[in-house]
Design an enzyme around this catalytic site. Structure first.
Site, short mmCIF file in Angstrom:
data_model
loop_
_atom_site.label_atom_id
_atom_site.label_comp_id
_atom_site.label_asym_id
_atom_site.label_seq_id
_atom_site.Cartn_x
_atom_site.Cartn_y
_atom_site.Cartn_z
N MET A 28 0.78 -1.05 0.37
CA MET A 28 0.14 -0.23 0.17
C MET A 28 0.61 1.09 0.17
N GLU A 167 -3.62 -5.27 -11.13
CA GLU A 167 -4.25 -3.88 -11.48
C GLU A 167 -3.97 -2.56 -12.48
N TYR A 169 -1.97 -2.10 -13.83
CA TYR A 169 -0.62 -1.57 -14.62
C TYR A 169 0.56 -2.10 -15.39
N ARG A 217 2.38 -10.62 -8.65
CA ARG A 217 0.86 -10.52 -8.41
C ARG A 217 0.33 -10.93 -9.59
N HIS A 255 -7.58 -0.45 -12.13
CA HIS A 255 -7.40 0.80 -11.62
C HIS A 255 -8.64 1.14 -12.59
N ARG A 258 -14.76 -0.74 -14.11
CA ARG A 258 -15.92 -0.16 -13.27
C ARG A 258 -16.91 -1.17 -11.95
N GLN A 342 -11.16 6.07 3.80
CA GLN A 342 -11.17 8.01 3.55
C GLN A 342 -10.02 8.76 4.52
N LYS A 424 -22.74 0.00 4.47
CA LYS A 424 -21.99 0.35 5.30
C LYS A 424 -22.16 -0.73 6.61
N TRP A 579 -17.62 7.36 -7.17
CA TRP A 579 -17.72 6.67 -8.44
C TRP A 579 -19.20 5.26 -7.62
P1 FAD Z 1 -21.97 13.15 17.03
O1 FAD Z 1 -21.41 11.61 16.47
O2 FAD Z 1 -23.39 13.08 16.60
O3 FAD Z 1 -21.87 12.56 17.97
C1 FAD Z 1 -22.38 13.55 19.59
C2 FAD Z 1 -22.90 12.10 20.69
O4 FAD Z 1 -23.64 13.23 22.18
C3 FAD Z 1 -24.12 11.85 20.07
O5 FAD Z 1 -23.79 10.61 20.76
C4 FAD Z 1 -25.53 12.71 20.97
O6 FAD Z 1 -26.42 11.89 21.69
C5 FAD Z 1 -24.53 12.99 22.30
N1 FAD Z 1 -24.62 14.08 23.18
C6 FAD Z 1 -25.50 16.06 22.55
N2 FAD Z 1 -25.02 16.32 23.50
C7 FAD Z 1 -25.14 15.53 24.64
C8 FAD Z 1 -25.17 16.40 26.24
N3 FAD Z 1 -25.16 17.02 26.56
N4 FAD Z 1 -24.55 15.73 27.12
C9 FAD Z 1 -24.65 14.01 26.82
N5 FAD Z 1 -24.15 13.35 25.25
C10 FAD Z 1 -24.70 14.38 24.52
N6 FAD Z 1 -18.48 9.61 8.40
C11 FAD Z 1 -17.18 9.30 7.89
O7 FAD Z 1 -16.13 9.31 7.72
N7 FAD Z 1 -17.90 8.44 6.79
C12 FAD Z 1 -19.20 7.95 6.03
O8 FAD Z 1 -18.73 7.07 5.28
C13 FAD Z 1 -20.13 8.07 7.21
N8 FAD Z 1 -21.55 7.96 6.63
C14 FAD Z 1 -22.07 8.76 7.49
C15 FAD Z 1 -23.61 8.54 6.88
C16 FAD Z 1 -24.61 8.83 7.43
C17 FAD Z 1 -26.11 8.14 7.34
C18 FAD Z 1 -25.00 9.45 8.76
C19 FAD Z 1 -26.26 9.89 9.51
C20 FAD Z 1 -23.28 9.72 8.92
C21 FAD Z 1 -22.35 9.22 8.90
N9 FAD Z 1 -20.66 9.94 8.55
C22 FAD Z 1 -20.24 9.11 8.13
C23 FAD Z 1 -20.66 11.19 9.69
C24 FAD Z 1 -20.17 10.86 11.14
O9 FAD Z 1 -20.68 9.61 11.49
C25 FAD Z 1 -20.00 11.67 11.94
O10 FAD Z 1 -19.33 12.74 11.04
C26 FAD Z 1 -19.66 11.50 13.21
O11 FAD Z 1 -20.28 10.95 13.55
C27 FAD Z 1 -19.93 12.87 13.85
O12 FAD Z 1 -19.01 12.55 15.20
P2 FAD Z 1 -18.86 13.89 16.74
O13 FAD Z 1 -18.69 12.81 17.74
O14 FAD Z 1 -18.49 14.98 17.02
O15 FAD Z 1 -20.46 13.62 16.70
P1 NAP Z 2 -22.90 17.90 3.84
O1 NAP Z 2 -22.15 16.76 2.55
O2 NAP Z 2 -22.39 19.42 3.63
O3 NAP Z 2 -24.01 17.84 2.47
C1 NAP Z 2 -25.46 17.97 2.91
C2 NAP Z 2 -26.35 18.70 1.76
O4 NAP Z 2 -27.07 19.67 1.70
C3 NAP Z 2 -25.49 19.53 0.48
O5 NAP Z 2 -26.22 19.08 0.00
C4 NAP Z 2 -26.32 21.06 0.02
O6 NAP Z 2 -26.14 21.24 -1.06
C5 NAP Z 2 -27.09 20.68 1.19
N1 NAP Z 2 -27.43 21.94 1.50
C6 NAP Z 2 -26.93 22.18 3.02
N2 NAP Z 2 -27.12 23.53 2.84
C7 NAP Z 2 -29.00 23.35 3.08
C8 NAP Z 2 -29.85 24.22 2.98
N3 NAP Z 2 -30.18 24.66 4.45
N4 NAP Z 2 -31.57 23.99 2.44
C9 NAP Z 2 -31.60 22.94 1.18
N5 NAP Z 2 -30.18 22.05 1.42
C10 NAP Z 2 -28.53 22.28 2.42
O7 NAP Z 2 -23.23 17.32 4.63
P2 NAP Z 2 -23.82 15.65 5.18
O8 NAP Z 2 -24.05 15.47 3.73
O9 NAP Z 2 -25.08 16.17 6.18
O10 NAP Z 2 -23.18 14.92 5.32
C11 NAP Z 2 -22.09 15.40 6.79
C12 NAP Z 2 -20.43 14.64 6.84
O11 NAP Z 2 -20.85 13.56 7.05
C13 NAP Z 2 -20.24 15.08 5.46
O12 NAP Z 2 -18.96 16.16 5.70
C14 NAP Z 2 -19.54 13.72 5.20
O13 NAP Z 2 -17.71 13.98 4.73
C15 NAP Z 2 -19.93 13.13 5.93
N6 NAP Z 2 -20.59 11.58 4.91
C16 NAP Z 2 -19.21 10.91 4.45
C17 NAP Z 2 -19.50 10.03 3.26
C18 NAP Z 2 -18.92 9.07 3.16
O14 NAP Z 2 -19.09 8.59 1.91
N7 NAP Z 2 -17.58 9.68 2.71
C19 NAP Z 2 -20.97 9.81 3.96
C20 NAP Z 2 -22.64 10.31 5.15
C21 NAP Z 2 -21.30 10.94 5.19
P3 NAP Z 2 -27.11 22.26 -1.70
O15 NAP Z 2 -26.20 23.49 -0.79
O16 NAP Z 2 -26.26 21.98 -2.90
O17 NAP Z 2 -28.10 22.35 -1.98
FE1 SF4 Z 3 -8.22 2.94 5.60
FE2 SF4 Z 3 -11.19 3.22 6.73
FE3 SF4 Z 3 -9.22 0.24 6.79
FE4 SF4 Z 3 -8.60 2.66 7.76
S1 SF4 Z 3 -10.76 2.13 8.53
S2 SF4 Z 3 -7.43 1.54 6.81
S3 SF4 Z 3 -9.24 4.23 6.54
S4 SF4 Z 3 -9.99 1.83 4.61
#
Ligand code: FAD
Ligand code: NAP
Ligand code: SF4
Length: 711
Positions: A28, A167, A169, A217, A255, A258, A342, A424, A579
């Site tokens: 890697m 891959e 290459y 490989r 690479h 699709r 990521q 996921k 993609w």
């Molecule tokens: P949060 O996950 O929001 O956690 C905050 C916690 O604090 C919560 O459990 C809440 O209940 C607790 N809390 C809040 N206030 C209080 C309080 N006063 N007392 C006690 N507890 C409290 N990220 C990626 O990197 N890759 C992805 O593929 C990805 N896919 C996602 C798909 C989906 C559908 C969603 C919803 C999110 C995804 N994310 C992904 C985003 C990722 O989950 C968030 O960025 C991450 O969870 C943020 O972490 P955090 O700890 O900052 O906050």
């Molecule tokens: P995001 O990527 O910032 O997307 C938010 C979406 O909402 C955008 O399409 C934005 O596009 C729209 N939006 C923003 N403000 C709005 C408003 N006021 N009214 C209507 N539309 C609005 O955030 P997210 O989808 O909530 O994801 C949160 C984070 O989780 C992301 O930053 C991402 O990194 C992470 N995540 C990652 C993965 C992954 O596969 N790596 C998967 C899920 C989540 P427009 O402004 O163009 O409408």
């Molecule tokens: Fe890469 Fe995600 Fe696996 Fe870490 S958890 S090695 S970032 S694929």
């Protein structure tokens, strides 16, 4: 052997040397290989994996010639001058009882520079440069280059080399009719096409002598049109064996293919049956690869004969102690790779140092250190999302007394929503890992406890960490309180159910995930056959390259995915995963709407104004920039090469939907942080509570770990 993993942990006698177990750390590219000044970090990175018990480590790729480099200034090993920087790497691994082989990688037409060469002058769809077809002399010089690099690797103390033949290459480009249109002795018949691969192995063996590992490989499934047939793969394997290779390592997919081969939505061990099939036609040990991340998966593969060894790269970034934990039958302690790409591959493609989302210490072994403290502090961590969890367990690892407060009835935060998205499922492993770590490290966890400033003040804490995360943004659309409107959290957690016609407002990562949730009946990740059908993965014994017509299961509902921006949807997704999501949405017939203004929501559905634009720029600029080679486009200021948008039409539309899911981003939950600040109580604010924009779990976990290393 008393272990639960007798196959995985048994040694392998190669005649002249013995591997201590069947775990190979696959190649890697970390980015550290490209800079002489970063080899000490590279040594620490590999030493930690060798200490963790890995049998054989294979480095990132080093080019055997200047034309073969991946991009300008990328890693190569072509001269004596470069040998010295490798010695600390090999010595560090040997000190830890490990073995290490250097991968020789010639990128061929995947080189990102104008010197690229290949079998024929055919540009790849993923690089801007058309390669030059190598002459006979050039081919012979390149074969010598491989031998020279192998000899230099031997001098540097490596135990062997891996010759990268898959891959898509350079070597793979000679093997497949897709890219090899030559009519000389290096092209045409299958025998001619494999001549380069076989000659390379033969010449390398002659150069290094008998007591040196040569892994070849081999691409067993090209997953591109006009790839190789299974018979060609078998004939190649036989000739590679005769030419002097020690082992065969499987390669899956070019690479440019699709079809996803390693992302999280690919079922575990999806391709290892091909290792079992190849084993029937070779007496060389065969290494099974792709989406193997836990000991029981690896053990099953070896026990049923689908390989003699297993290769994993990312799982060993995620947990360098993977093998040691398997030895203790403690697989529940493994910090599992969730195949998100990521922080590893996405970084590699962005040319930044590879690390790991679930283990931010990967690649930073000497910089992000969790040193034990002599006097532990009493620390409150509020919020058990990724940021709070990473911070709490890292603080406890250092010896602090940690109390974790979580308002919900389970840990995980937003990540616990993510794990319910089809494809996921692996994300649940991270929550399982943290749950165990909290217990093992003695963190006091208070679930169902909403932490207020009073509660924190009464606790007598030395330090307070606020990791209260984010909440879904509710956009200001007239009628947003209509009964058809739900948040993504309500939908995915099953609190609300979607109808048959759904509009998804917001097309970021979550909007895309929610669209996949809405269009999937059963998760394909859990069913290999369904996944193969969805992506058109066939049998290379039946069609060249192993492709067949994809037949995805139809979506149970009509879905519109909408954003306000006019750019194409999914732009902000990961470099190596975006993609796949875009292709999945297309396959499910999700209708994408860009340039939307949300007018209102009522009983008729969602009312929009949609502005359609087209790419345009003044004719003169267009003509001039269209003639520029790719590299010039990259170095010119964006304002000169970017294409402004021209408005073509503005149209009112009503989507007659019964459900509208809000995925319009998130806002920080800062109530506690503000309350504490108002009282003058110092607190560290991390994760989404700190900044919601562009938040992901990678940033949340890294921030939590880095803070824990400082307190
Ligand atoms: P949060 O996950 O929001 O956690 C905050 C916690 O604090 C919560 O459990 C809440 O209940 C607790 N809390 C809040 N206030 C209080 C309080 N006063 N007392 C006690 N507890 C409290 N990220 C990626 O990197 N890759 C992805 O593929 C990805 N896919 C996602 C798909 C989906 C559908 C969603 C919803 C999110 C995804 N994310 C992904 C985003 C990722 O989950 C968030 O960025 C991450 O969870 C943020 O972490 P955090 O700890 O900052 O906050
Ligand atoms: P995001 O990527 O910032 O997307 C938010 C979406 O909402 C955008 O399409 C934005 O596009 C729209 N939006 C923003 N403000 C709005 C408003 N006021 N009214 C209507 N539309 C609005 O955030 P997210 O989808 O909530 O994801 C949160 C984070 O989780 C992301 O930053 C991402 O990194 C992470 N995540 C990652 C993965 C992954 O596969 N790596 C998967 C899920 C989540 P427009 O402004 O163009 O409408
Ligand atoms: Fe890469 Fe995600 Fe696996 Fe870490 S958890 S090695 S970032 S694929």
């Amino acid at each position: 052997m008393t272990s639960a993993y007798p196959y995985l942990l048994s040694s392998l006698d190669l005649g002249f040397t013995t591997l201590r177990n069947r775990v190979v750390m696959g190649s890697m590219h970390t980015g550290m290989e490209d800079k002489a000044g970063e080899f000490s970090d590279l040594a620490a990175f590999y030493a930690e994996r060798a200490r963790g018990g890995v049998g054989l480590i294979i480095t990132g790729g080093f080019a055997p010639t200047l034309e073969g480099t991946l991009y300008p200034m990328a890693s190569k090993l072509t001269s004596r001058r470069e040998v010295a920087r490798h010695r600390p790497v090999t010595e560090a691994v040997h000190r830890e009882g490990g073995k290490i082989a250097l991968q020789i990688l010639h990128a061929g037409r995947y080189s990102y520079h104008p010197l690229s060469v290949s079998a024929s002058a055919i540009k790849s769809p993923i690089t801007p440069f058309k390669p030059r077809a190598l002459s006979e002399k050039g081919i012979l010089r390149t074969i010598d280059g491989f031998a020279n690099t192998a000899r230099l690797a031997q001098e540097a103390g490596y135990d062997g080399v891996e010759i990268m033949g898959s891959e898509g290459y350079f070597i793979n480009q000679f093997l497949a009719p897709r890219t090899n249109k030559r009519t000389d002795r290096w092209g045409g018949s299958a025998e001619n096409r494999r001549r380069l691969a076989v000659e390379i192995v033969r010449t390398v063996r002659a150069a290094v002598g008998p007591d040196f590992i040569i892994v070849y490989r081999i691409s067993v499934l090209d997953l591109v049109e006009d790839g190789q047939t299974w018979d060609e793969v078998v004939d190649l394997a036989r000739e590679i064996e005769a030419a002097g290779a020690t082992m065969l390592n499987l390669g899956i997919g070019w690479h440019e293919a699709r079809v996803p081969t390693i992302v999280t939505s690919v079922p575990r061990a999806a391709f290892v049956h091909l290792a079992g099939r190849l084993k029937k036609d070779t007496s060389l040990p065969v290494i099974a690869t792709n989406r193997i991340n836990m000991p029981e998966v690896a053990e099953d593969i070896l026990a049923r004969g689908d390989g003699d060894l297993v290769s994993m790269a990312r799982p060993l970034l995620a947990d360098p102690q993977w093998v040691r934990k398997a030895e203790r039958d403690a697989d529940e302690e493994i910090n599992t790779c969730i195949a998100c790409n990521q922080a590893c591959l996405d970084h590699t493609f962005d040319r930044t140092r590879a690390s790991c989302l679930v283990n931010p210490r990967a690649g930073y072994e000497t910089k992000l250190v969790l040193t034990p403290v002599s006097r532990g502090k009493k620390v409150a961590v509020v919020g058990a999302g990724p940021a709070g969890l990473a911070c709490a367990v890292s603080l406890a690892e250092r010896g602090h007394a940690v109390e974790l407060f979580e308002a919900g009835d389970a840990i995980g935060g937003q990540f616990a929503i993510a794990r319910r998205i089809p494809g996921k499922e692996e994300f649940a492993e991270t929550i399982r890992y943290y749950s165990g770590e909290l217990e093992r490290r003695g963190v006091q966890v208070h679930l169902n406890t909403y932490a207020t400033a009073d509660l924190i003040a009464d606790g007598g804490f030395d330090e307070v960490v606020v990791a209260t995360g984010v909440a879904p943004r509710i956009p200001e659309i007239p009628g947003v309180d209509h009964r058809s409107v739900v948040t993504y959290a309500q939908l995915v957690l099953g609190e609300k159910v979607a109808g048959e016609r759904v509009a998804v407002v917001g097309a970021g990562g979550i909007g895309v995930d929610v669209s996949e949730f809405l269009t999937t009946v059963d998760s394909p990740t859990l069913d290999l056959e369904a996944w193969q059908e969805e992506w058109g993965v066939g049998d290379p014994g039946e069609t060249r390259g192993g492709l067949r017509t994809p037949a995805p299961e139809p979506s149970p509902r009509a879905v519109y995915l909408i954003q306000r921006k006019t750019s194409s949807i999914g732009r902000g997704l990961g470099r190596t995963t975006g993609w796949v999501h875009r292709a999945a949405l297309k396959a499910k017939g999700v209708q994408l709407i860009t340039g939307a203004t949300y007018d209102r929501i009522d009983d008729d559905g969602l009312h929009l104004t949609v502005t359609t634009t087209r790419r345009g720029r003044p004719a003169g600029v267009q003509k001039a920039t269209s003639r520029l080679p790719g590299i010039a486009k990259q170095v010119l200021p964006r304002s000169l090469t970017q294409v402004p948008q021209e408005v073509v039409s503005v149209e009112k539309r009503t989507l007659p939907v019964d459900t509208i899911v809000l995925c319009a981003g998130q806002e920080s939950v800062r109530g506690l942080a503000d309350e504490l600040a108002a009282r003058g109580t110092a607190a560290h604010v991390i994760g989404g509570a700190d900044v919601a924009a562009e938040l992901d779990a990678k940033r949340a976990i890294r921030q939590g770990t880095e803070l824990a290393a400082r307190i």
